[in-house]
Design a protein around this motif. Structure first.
Motif, PDB file in Angstrom:
ATOM      1  N   ARG A 283     -11.582  72.667  11.940  1.00  0.00           N
ATOM      2  CA  ARG A 283     -10.535  71.232  11.439  1.00  0.00           C
ATOM      3  C   ARG A 283      -9.602  72.194  11.946  1.00  0.00           C
ATOM      4  O   ARG A 283      -8.487  73.252  12.100  1.00  0.00           O
ATOM      5  N   PRO A 284      -8.438  70.572  13.242  1.00  0.00           N
ATOM      6  CA  PRO A 284      -7.177  71.183  13.285  1.00  0.00           C
ATOM      7  C   PRO A 284      -6.270  72.185  12.892  1.00  0.00           C
ATOM      8  O   PRO A 284      -6.237  73.360  13.271  1.00  0.00           O
ATOM      9  N   SER A 285      -6.612  72.213  11.356  1.00  0.00           N
ATOM     10  CA  SER A 285      -4.795  72.652  10.891  1.00  0.00           C
ATOM     11  C   SER A 285      -5.909  74.168  10.445  1.00  0.00           C
ATOM     12  O   SER A 285      -4.611  75.096  10.246  1.00  0.00           O
TER      13      SER A 285
ATOM     14  N   GLN B 170      -5.396  79.957  11.758  1.00  0.00           N
ATOM     15  CA  GLN B 170      -6.621  81.141  12.749  1.00  0.00           C
ATOM     16  C   GLN B 170      -6.877  81.667  13.756  1.00  0.00           C
ATOM     17  O   GLN B 170      -7.206  82.500  14.151  1.00  0.00           O
ATOM     18  N   GLY B 171      -6.353  80.907  14.552  1.00  0.00           N
ATOM     19  CA  GLY B 171      -6.313  80.796  16.482  1.00  0.00           C
ATOM     20  C   GLY B 171      -5.338  80.837  16.772  1.00  0.00           C
ATOM     21  O   GLY B 171      -5.584  81.494  18.193  1.00  0.00           O
ATOM     22  N   ARG B 172      -4.409  80.775  15.977  1.00  0.00           N
ATOM     23  CA  ARG B 172      -3.154  80.781  16.408  1.00  0.00           C
ATOM     24  C   ARG B 172      -2.591  82.125  17.693  1.00  0.00           C
ATOM     25  O   ARG B 172      -3.191  83.229  16.554  1.00  0.00           O
ATOM     26  N   TRP B 173      -2.212  82.186  17.967  1.00  0.00           N
ATOM     27  CA  TRP B 173      -1.691  83.941  18.722  1.00  0.00           C
ATOM     28  C   TRP B 173      -2.732  84.810  19.492  1.00  0.00           C
ATOM     29  O   TRP B 173      -1.969  85.654  20.042  1.00  0.00           O
ATOM     30  N   LYS B 174      -4.449  84.235  19.956  1.00  0.00           N
ATOM     31  CA  LYS B 174      -4.790  84.929  19.810  1.00  0.00           C
ATOM     32  C   LYS B 174      -6.438  84.331  20.063  1.00  0.00           C
ATOM     33  O   LYS B 174      -7.144  84.623  20.982  1.00  0.00           O
ATOM     34  N   SER B 175      -7.042  82.833  20.128  1.00  0.00           N
ATOM     35  CA  SER B 175      -8.014  82.592  20.236  1.00  0.00           C
ATOM     36  C   SER B 175      -7.593  81.498  22.003  1.00  0.00           C
ATOM     37  O   SER B 175      -6.991  82.197  21.970  1.00  0.00           O
TER      38      SER B 175
ATOM     39  N   ASN C 138     -12.676  72.110  20.845  1.00  0.00           N
ATOM     40  CA  ASN C 138     -12.135  70.640  19.851  1.00  0.00           C
ATOM     41  C   ASN C 138     -10.969  70.260  19.948  1.00  0.00           C
ATOM     42  O   ASN C 138     -10.545  70.945  20.711  1.00  0.00           O
ATOM     43  N   THR C 139     -10.995  68.639  20.238  1.00  0.00           N
ATOM     44  CA  THR C 139     -10.249  67.935  20.724  1.00  0.00           C
ATOM     45  C   THR C 139      -9.294  68.259  19.717  1.00  0.00           C
ATOM     46  O   THR C 139      -8.288  68.200  20.577  1.00  0.00           O
ATOM     47  N   GLY C 140      -9.276  68.142  18.510  1.00  0.00           N
ATOM     48  CA  GLY C 140      -8.608  68.183  17.589  1.00  0.00           C
ATOM     49  C   GLY C 140      -7.366  69.357  17.462  1.00  0.00           C
ATOM     50  O   GLY C 140      -6.068  69.293  17.404  1.00  0.00           O
ATOM     51  N   ALA C 141      -7.949  70.239  17.678  1.00  0.00           N
ATOM     52  CA  ALA C 141      -7.627  71.731  17.514  1.00  0.00           C
ATOM     53  C   ALA C 141      -6.901  71.486  19.058  1.00  0.00           C
ATOM     54  O   ALA C 141      -5.686  72.378  18.712  1.00  0.00           O
ATOM     55  N   LEU C 142      -7.573  71.126  19.516  1.00  0.00           N
ATOM     56  CA  LEU C 142      -6.214  71.878  20.999  1.00  0.00           C
ATOM     57  C   LEU C 142      -5.276  70.881  21.519  1.00  0.00           C
ATOM     58  O   LEU C 142      -4.371  71.021  21.943  1.00  0.00           O
ATOM     59  N   MET C 143      -5.225  69.830  20.925  1.00  0.00           N
ATOM     60  CA  MET C 143      -4.217  68.877  20.909  1.00  0.00           C
ATOM     61  C   MET C 143      -2.865  69.703  19.598  1.00  0.00           C
ATOM     62  O   MET C 143      -2.099  69.783  20.148  1.00  0.00           O
TER      63      MET C 143
END
Length: 365
Positions: A74-76, A81-86, A108-113
């Motif tokens: 999920r984007p949220s 969880q992926g901020r700063w290090k993904s 992941n489109t939603g996560a990328l956006m």
């Protein structure tokens, strides 16, 4: 921006990860000798793939991280969880810092956006980013947006999409006054949702540096009637996937037809040059890559299931967008467009009357 274009690649994104992203990057590197690449992801998985491609030697730097955003996250959740290090986030940060000119990801489109909007922020005057796709047409190509970033859009957002699409057309097609239309269920003034009608009125009554066409229907898109077709993301994404599916369906029809008999196989052999040209024109990999418009940075979303040829097309597009200074063009044009819209509203007294359909030339670029 220097003469060399630096491209940040999320090497872990997509259904196939480094084998496709690295191979696609290598294909693009041959076509763009001025480019250098930052590959973000697991070094142990990326290095063996780089070793397979001599064209990448001396052009690539790996930024290691063992954190990758899952395709079904999920984007949220991905943002938390992926901020700063993904691999996605680190690639975006490279553009934010000025270490790279563009980001390419098949993830992941939603996560990328979500990450792109959080990290890069939107251009002043733009409410929401949009995903723009380059669409093959009978005349040439056109730009369609939004194709998936937003479900629903109000009149102001549709006008924003028109502004950004026109700026992209100006940069990509080298046309000073792109022709722009709104996708609708009919060309009659009485048809369509209220927000589409309001956007129609705003665009027609302004003095924007575009040629506003009015409404177009779905079958007009492939005819190349205009340079830019504007819609909201739900409708745009369905239209895009339907077109891609239809192209594959027609290809299957051709394949079955040419193998039906000895005579048809002989005919196919004699016409193989024409068939190759048709196959290339209908191949969605050749125009793979959605551009995230409205951000303070260029982000290209590749199809998650594409192969190396398709990923290379997305990298090529990113290179071209960076070379044309797309972000600067959008920021400059949005400022002009907003002023033109305000001037047009003052001159018309804020009328809600929808205009009649206008005529422009086909094949404007």
């Amino acid at each position: 921006m220097t003469n060399a274009i630096t491209i940040a690649v999320d090497a872990m994104g997509g259904d196939h990860g480094p084998p496709v992203s690295v191979a696609g990057t290598a294909l693009s590197a041959v076509r763009h000798p001025d480019a250098r690449f930052l590959l973000f992801g697991d070094e142990q998985l990326i290095l063996p793939e780089i070793d397979k491609h001599a064209d990448l030697k001396g052009k690539v730097e790996i930024v290691h991280t063992d954190v990758a955003v899952a395709m079904d996250a999920r984007p949220s959740q991905a943002l938390k969880q992926g901020r700063w290090k993904s691999s996605i986030w680190l690639a975006l940060e490279a553009v934010k810092r000025g270490d790279a000119d563009v980001v390419i990801s098949a993830g992941n489109t939603g996560a990328l956006m979500a990450m792109a909007k959080f990290c890069l922020k939107t251009v002043p005057g733009i409410d929401r980013p949009a995903i723009a796709a380059i669409w093959p047409t009978v005349a040439s190509e056109c730009i369609v947006l939004d194709v998936g970033a937003n479900v629903g859009a109000d009149a102001r957002q549709l006008v924003n999409f028109a502004e950004m699409g026109a700026a992209m057309a100006r940069a990509l097609f080298q046309v000073e006054k792109p022709s722009v239309a709104l996708l609708n269920v009919g060309v009659e003034e009485i048809k369509g949702l209220d927000e589409v009608k309001k956007a129609n009125t705003a665009l027609a009554s302004s003095t924007l540096p575009v040629r506003y066409y009015g409404y177009v229907e779905g079958d007009d898109v492939g005819q190349g009637v205009v340079d830019v077709v504007v819609t909201e993301g739900f409708t745009g994404n369905i239209a895009l996937k339907t077109a891609e599916g239809t192209a594959k369906q027609i290809a299957e029809y051709f394949r079955a037809a040419v193998n039906r008999s000895l005579l048809s196989r002989i005919g196919a052999f004699l016409a193989q040059g024409a068939f190759r040209a048709l196959r290339k024109k209908m191949d969605p990999r050749q125009l793979n890559g959605g551009v995230f418009l409205g951000l303070n940075g260029i982000v290209i979303k590749s199809h998650g299931g594409t192969d190396a040829v398709g990923f290379a097309s997305a990298v090529d597009l990113g290179h071209d967008m960076a070379r044309s200074n797309l972000c600067d063009s959008i920021a400059r044009d949005v400022t002009k467009f907003q002023a033109a819209l305000e001037d047009g509203a003052e001159e018309t007294g804020g009328t809600d009357t929808a205009p009649t359909r206008k005529t422009v030339e086909q094949g404007t670029h």
